[in-house]
Design a protein around this motif. Structure first.
Motif, mmCIF file in Angstrom:
data_model
loop_
_atom_site.group_PDB
_atom_site.id
_atom_site.type_symbol
_atom_site.label_atom_id
_atom_site.label_comp_id
_atom_site.label_asym_id
_atom_site.label_seq_id
_atom_site.Cartn_x
_atom_site.Cartn_y
_atom_site.Cartn_z
ATOM 1 N N GLY A 121 -16.170 -8.844 -34.171
ATOM 2 C CA GLY A 121 -17.290 -9.134 -35.057
ATOM 3 C C GLY A 121 -16.940 -10.247 -36.025
ATOM 4 N N ALA A 165 -27.065 -13.428 -40.220
ATOM 5 C CA ALA A 165 -26.427 -12.267 -39.604
ATOM 6 C C ALA A 165 -27.429 -11.482 -38.767
ATOM 7 C CB ALA A 165 -25.817 -11.370 -40.684
ATOM 8 N N ASP A 198 -21.866 -8.776 -33.194
ATOM 9 C CA ASP A 198 -21.559 -7.904 -34.326
ATOM 10 C C ASP A 198 -21.341 -8.797 -35.539
ATOM 11 O OD1 ASP A 198 -21.638 -5.667 -32.688
ATOM 12 O OD2 ASP A 198 -19.510 -5.800 -32.189
ATOM 13 N N ALA A 199 -22.258 -8.742 -36.502
ATOM 14 C CA ALA A 199 -22.220 -9.691 -37.611
ATOM 15 C C ALA A 199 -22.425 -9.036 -38.968
ATOM 16 C CB ALA A 199 -23.288 -10.772 -37.403
ATOM 17 N N GLY A 200 -22.420 -7.705 -39.031
ATOM 18 C CA GLY A 200 -22.710 -7.062 -40.303
ATOM 19 C C GLY A 200 -24.131 -7.344 -40.729
ATOM 20 N N TYR A 254 -22.129 -1.575 -40.644
ATOM 21 C CA TYR A 254 -20.670 -1.594 -40.711
ATOM 22 C C TYR A 254 -20.101 -2.043 -39.377
ATOM 23 C CZ TYR A 254 -15.867 0.112 -40.871
ATOM 24 O OH TYR A 254 -14.498 0.198 -40.811
ATOM 25 N N VAL A 255 -19.187 -2.994 -39.407
ATOM 26 C CA VAL A 255 -18.516 -3.481 -38.199
ATOM 27 C C VAL A 255 -17.085 -2.968 -38.226
ATOM 28 C CG1 VAL A 255 -17.786 -5.509 -36.889
ATOM 29 C CG2 VAL A 255 -19.971 -5.538 -38.112
ATOM 30 N N LEU A 309 -25.755 -3.277 -45.244
ATOM 31 C CA LEU A 309 -25.342 -3.952 -44.016
ATOM 32 C C LEU A 309 -24.805 -2.966 -42.988
ATOM 33 C CD1 LEU A 309 -23.278 -6.836 -45.678
ATOM 34 C CD2 LEU A 309 -25.758 -6.729 -45.296
ATOM 35 N N VAL A 329 -18.168 -11.186 -39.786
ATOM 36 C CA VAL A 329 -18.947 -10.666 -40.899
ATOM 37 C C VAL A 329 -18.832 -11.592 -42.111
ATOM 38 C CG1 VAL A 329 -18.702 -8.303 -40.059
ATOM 39 C CG2 VAL A 329 -17.011 -9.203 -41.664
ATOM 40 N N SER A 330 -19.294 -11.115 -43.265
ATOM 41 C CA SER A 330 -19.175 -11.849 -44.542
ATOM 42 C C SER A 330 -19.890 -13.195 -44.497
ATOM 43 C CB SER A 330 -17.695 -12.040 -44.906
ATOM 44 O OG SER A 330 -17.047 -10.802 -45.042
ATOM 45 N N THR A 378 -19.403 -9.417 -48.316
ATOM 46 C CA THR A 378 -20.257 -10.533 -47.949
ATOM 47 C C THR A 378 -20.271 -11.591 -49.025
ATOM 48 O OG1 THR A 378 -21.647 -9.074 -46.634
ATOM 49 C CG2 THR A 378 -22.610 -11.137 -47.292
#
Length: 296
Positions: free
Chosen positions: A197, A63, A72-74, A98-99, A96, A199-200, A29
């Motif tokens: 997803g 998120a 799905d965004a972590g 996990y995706v 967070l 993420v980050s 992230t």
């Protein structure tokens, strides 16, 4: 990453989890990240410097907002006291969701469709999102001292900033919450479910949505190589077609200026000693790419 036992202690104390271990991950992230398994579930432990708290929490909140809407965004797993993150020494730790899945392939036409679609969907889902920690989308200064690392850099950044200022005066751009770094590695395609997803969220910003789109196009190799990405994003309706067509070229050049600025900042701060050699080489390579794009 911090020592494994330090993270274990924080997870037990703040989240009441008994982790089996913490394995370092590439990327994350923001700062550094590790994979954590506890109670048969997998999580991501993300760490940043404590001075970055406001922006870090803004990304976590974004998120979380996306997760509540089914994306799905972590998303962060809040600590037992409801906190988004907790202090661990001079760092902040967040846990967070996990995706699963693989990163998207930016050169694959089908993956580009997912790329544009998910970015546009995230922009739409974050409409109206506000957080005090969201930074303004840019702070480029053509007279910044670190731009002196290359003679061409200051004038090139000045031209990009001037063009962007003119665009904002003459056009009304759609503003919202930006991911900030929508590269293919920030997306996860789960082959078992087909879900994608994003993420980050550690680079979250507030600004024109086309900036995020232009950043994605830059990572794809330019508009000619990003046709499927552009078509998919346009189809989401996050930004009007006319706005994309009228602002993308200017925004793409501005993205390259921002990349050049980041590389110059890195080079100006690295003395070239042995531990910094890899970072220096990355900065030089990035600056060469930006030069080719800005001086074409």
């Amino acid at each position: 990453m911090l020592a494994d036992d330090t993270i274990r202690t924080a997870l037990r104390t703040a989240w009441h989890l008994q982790p089996d271990g913490c394995t370092p991950l590439d990327g994350g992230t923001a700062g550094s990240a590790g994979s954590v398994v506890a109670g048969g579930r997998r999580y991501v432990a993300a760490l940043v410097a404590a001075v970055d708290r406001t922006r870090f929490e803004a990304g976590l909140a974004a998120a979380e907002r996306l997760a509540r809407q089914g994306h799905d965004a972590g998303a962060p797993v809040r600590a037992a006291d409801g906190a988004l993150c907790v202090p661990v020494g001079d760092r902040l730790l967040a846990l967070l969701e996990y995706v699963p899945g693989r990163p998207l392939d930016g050169a694959d036409p089908v993956d580009q469709q997912w790329w544009g679609d998910r970015l546009g969907a995230a922009h739409r889902a974050l409409a109206g999102f506000h957080h005090a920690g969201l930074p303004a989308w840019h702070g480029l200064r053509p007279d910044a001292p670190h731009l002196a690392v290359a003679a061409w850099l200051g004038p090139a950044v000045a031209r990009a900033v001037h063009a962007m200022t003119k665009l904002q005066v003459t056009d009304r751009l759609t503003v919202g919450t930006l991911h900030g770094a929508p590269r293919p590695a920030a997306f996860r395609l789960d082959p078992d479910t087909g879900r994608i997803g994003l993420v980050s969220w550690g680079s979250v910003l507030s600004g024109p949505l086309v900036y995020d789109l232009a950043a994605a196009v830059r990572h794809a190799g330019g508009p000619e190589r990003a046709r499927e990405l552009l078509a998919a994003y346009t189809a989401t309706g996050a930004v009007p077609v006319a706005e994309i067509e009228g602002s993308l070229d200017t925004m793409l050049r501005f993205c390259w200026a921002a990349e050049a600025d980041a590389c110059a900042r890195l080079l100006a701060g690295c003395p070239g000693s042995e531990p910094d050699r890899a970072a220096v080489e990355r900065g030089r390579a990035g600056l060469d790419q930006a030069r080719a794009a800005l001086l074409d």
